[in-house]
Scaffold this active site. Structure first.
Site, PDB file in Angstrom:
ATOM      1  N   GLU A 166     -18.616  -5.898  17.559  1.00  0.00           N
ATOM      2  CA  GLU A 166     -18.717  -4.542  16.974  1.00  0.00           C
ATOM      3  C   GLU A 166     -20.063  -4.297  16.297  1.00  0.00           C
ATOM      4  OE1 GLU A 166     -15.205  -3.737  14.571  1.00  0.00           O
ATOM      5  OE2 GLU A 166     -13.972  -3.616  16.377  1.00  0.00           O
ATOM      6  N   GLU A 200      -9.999  -6.058  21.702  1.00  0.00           N
ATOM      7  CA  GLU A 200      -9.255  -5.803  20.454  1.00  0.00           C
ATOM      8  C   GLU A 200      -8.477  -4.512  20.642  1.00  0.00           C
ATOM      9  OE1 GLU A 200     -10.967  -5.971  16.518  1.00  0.00           O
ATOM     10  OE2 GLU A 200     -12.410  -7.503  17.151  1.00  0.00           O
TER      11      GLU A 200
HETATM   12  O1  AHR Z   1      -9.007  -7.252  14.004  1.00  0.00           O
HETATM   13  C1  AHR Z   1      -9.459  -6.848  12.750  1.00  0.00           C
HETATM   14  C2  AHR Z   1     -10.899  -6.355  12.776  1.00  0.00           C
HETATM   15  O2  AHR Z   1     -10.971  -5.175  13.515  1.00  0.00           O
HETATM   16  C3  AHR Z   1     -11.903  -7.253  13.457  1.00  0.00           C
HETATM   17  O3  AHR Z   1     -12.407  -8.214  12.612  1.00  0.00           O
HETATM   18  C4  AHR Z   1     -13.000  -6.296  13.840  1.00  0.00           C
HETATM   19  O4  AHR Z   1     -13.688  -6.707  14.984  1.00  0.00           O
HETATM   20  C5  AHR Z   1     -12.271  -4.971  14.012  1.00  0.00           C
HETATM   21  O5  AHR Z   1     -12.898  -3.978  13.305  1.00  0.00           O
END
Ligand code: AHR
Length: 497
Positions: free
Chosen positions: A172, A291
């Protein structure tokens, strides 16, 4: 209400890459400490892994697990987590404002993944570090022997290389919460050069370049367009991340948010294909949705947590029935894009926005979302089939023409098995779906599993499992025509053989 779906075993979207049922363990909250690893727990094995958790993970058949972050990786020194435990430093972990003891690290995670029959998706730190730390880590993990870092791994008790295949080039990096946030050009250059050096250490690795942290980011999709100018040739996948929440308590709107997901996936694939054309490349960039989940229930509690605790209960969302429906809808969407989505990680696996919850020193249990995830992972391997469907539709605050029902179909040729995953998003009405299957003569319905609870807010706990799958007989099967009654607000798995 009635919906219609047509399918044919020859109309294949793609072979499903099983890694779309991946998950994620980040060093944060109680994911590692108190989650997968609790040496003092009565159920701990000789390495400190909780055996009850290992069993719950194994039942999910998780093919790949991303590690060690997440936001945490952007300030992580991987060297802190290897070697004799007594020498490992306690650090201020800046991303989540906690104390990281480093009693668990890369080698322990490799052992955990082996025990759950999962591969590892490693992430490197492109926030505070870069090319040098990345190529050293690849050497430490993947080089057999005879070099500084590979011999160090051997001296740490790991004679054989881990051979991690999949590597994320940072996490990210577009987000202002990220330590070492970068502009698209800064990131693109750094990721391309890091990837190049990592491949020089091990040419067999696959690389994931960072896409946007969500479709709502102000820099989306320009971020993809600019970073891919630099990383297209070196990377094999681009990442997508997206979290959902029913913040306005508008269930119909919430359950329609897979429309946003569709838009996100379609946009990223278009940007990738634009770059492919521009670069006259033969390579098609694949997508790694590494994610995804529901994340909002715990936001308020997290704001009240004190800083610099060790493994505090962070991001401990308690999921309900409607969250399980959305998770099912997301999995259906991934299956429909099986030609481009080759990996995906439910974020996360244990305690932190997770299907599995543990009590420190106590038991462990399954949240509502465990079930659609498990059904898809266990029954959703094979070929994803095209469906031609007509469903009654509805409009919500943010979306128009949302189908009340959604289906994805998986065909296992060798086993001669078909699985239909079906969702009824209508919160009040049952819907009859008529499936016309072509070329499935001689098949019989094995079972119709359904997940439903009258109360959309019902959830589970250690003491009580309110939301769990049941078997339904609400179907008929005659002459390759399947009629199924989908209960309102239900997730369904219909298996034919
Ligand atoms: O999964 C929780 C968080 O969400 C992770 O650390 C990040 O990559 C995202 O913003």
């Amino acid at each position: 209400k009635q919906a219609n779906v047509m399918l044919d075993k020859r109309a294949v979207i793609a072979d499903i890459d099983e890694r779309i049922y991946g998950s994620f363990i980040e060093h944060m909250g109680r994911a590692v400490y108190g989650g997968i690893y609790e040496p003092d727990h009565p159920e701990a094995d000789e390495q400190g892994f909780r055996k009850d958790v290992l069993e719950l993970v194994k039942d999910l058949q998780v093919p790949i697990i991303r590690y060690p972050g997440g936001n945490m990786v952007s300030a992580y020194n991987w060297e802190d987590g290897v070697g004799p435990k007594e020498d490992r430093p306690r650090r201020l972990e800046l991303a989540w404002q906690v104390i990281e003891t480093n009693q668990f690290g890369t080698n322990e995670f490799a052992d955990f993944a082996k025990k759950t029959n999962s591969d590892v998706m490693m992430a490197i730190n492109l926030g505070t570090r870069g090319i040098d730390a990345a190529r050293n880590l690849v050497e430490y993990c993947n080089h057999p022997s005879g070099s500084y870092w590979s011999d160090m791994r051997r001296s740490h008790g790991y004679e054989a290389p881990h051979k991690f295949k999949t590597w994320c080039l940072g996490n990210e990096m577009d987000g202002d919460w990220q330590i070492g946030q970068k502009t698209a050009v800064e990131y693109g250059r750094l990721a391309a050069e890091s990837g190049k050096a990592m491949r020089q250490v091990d040419p067999d690795i696959e690389l994931v370049t960072c896409g946007s942290s969500g479709s709502g980011m102000p820099t989306f999709p320009e971020w993809e367009a600019v970073t891919l100018e630099h990383t297209y040739d070196v990377a094999d996948y681009i990442s997508l991340h997206q979290y959902f929440g029913n913040r306005d308590n508008d269930s119909q709107n919430y359950l329609a948010s897979t429309m946003e997901l569709e838009h996100f996936i379609n946009t990223v694939r278009s940007v990738c294909d634009y770059l492919k054309a521009k670069k006259r490349s033969k390579k098609t960039m694949m997508l790694s949705f590494d994610e995804w989940n529901v994340w909002y229930h715990s936001n308020e509690a997290d704001e009240k947590l004190e800083r610099w605790q060790q493994a505090p209960p962070q991001l401990e969302d308690r999921y309900n029935m409607e969250d399980a429906l959305l998770v099912g809808g997301i999995l259906i969407t991934f299956l429909k894009h099986a030609d481009r989505i080759k990996m995906a990680c439910l974020a996360q696996l244990v305690n932190v926005i997770a299907p599995i919850v543990t009590e420190n020193g106590g038991g462990s249990w399954k949240q509502t979302i465990y079930y659609p995830y498990m059904h898809a992972s266990v029954f959703g391997r094979g070929k994803s089939l095209h469906t031609v469907s007509a469903s009654p539709k509805f409009d919500t605050k943010d979306f128009t023409d949302v189908p009340h029902t959604d289906s994805a179909v998986v065909y296992r040729e060798e086993e001669e098995e078909v699985t239909i995953f079906a969702l009824n998003r209508h919160t009040e009405e049952d819907i009859r779906v008529h499936y016309a299957l072509h070329d499935f003569e001689g098949y019989e319905v094995e079972e119709h599993i359904t997940l439903h609870h009258e109360d959309l807010k019902a959830g589970n706990s250690l003491a009580q499992e309110n939301v769990k799958p049941a078997l339904s007989k609400a179907y008929t099967w005659e002459g390759q025509e399947l009629q199924v009654e989908l209960k309102h607000a239900s997730w369904n798995v219909i298996r034919l053989k």
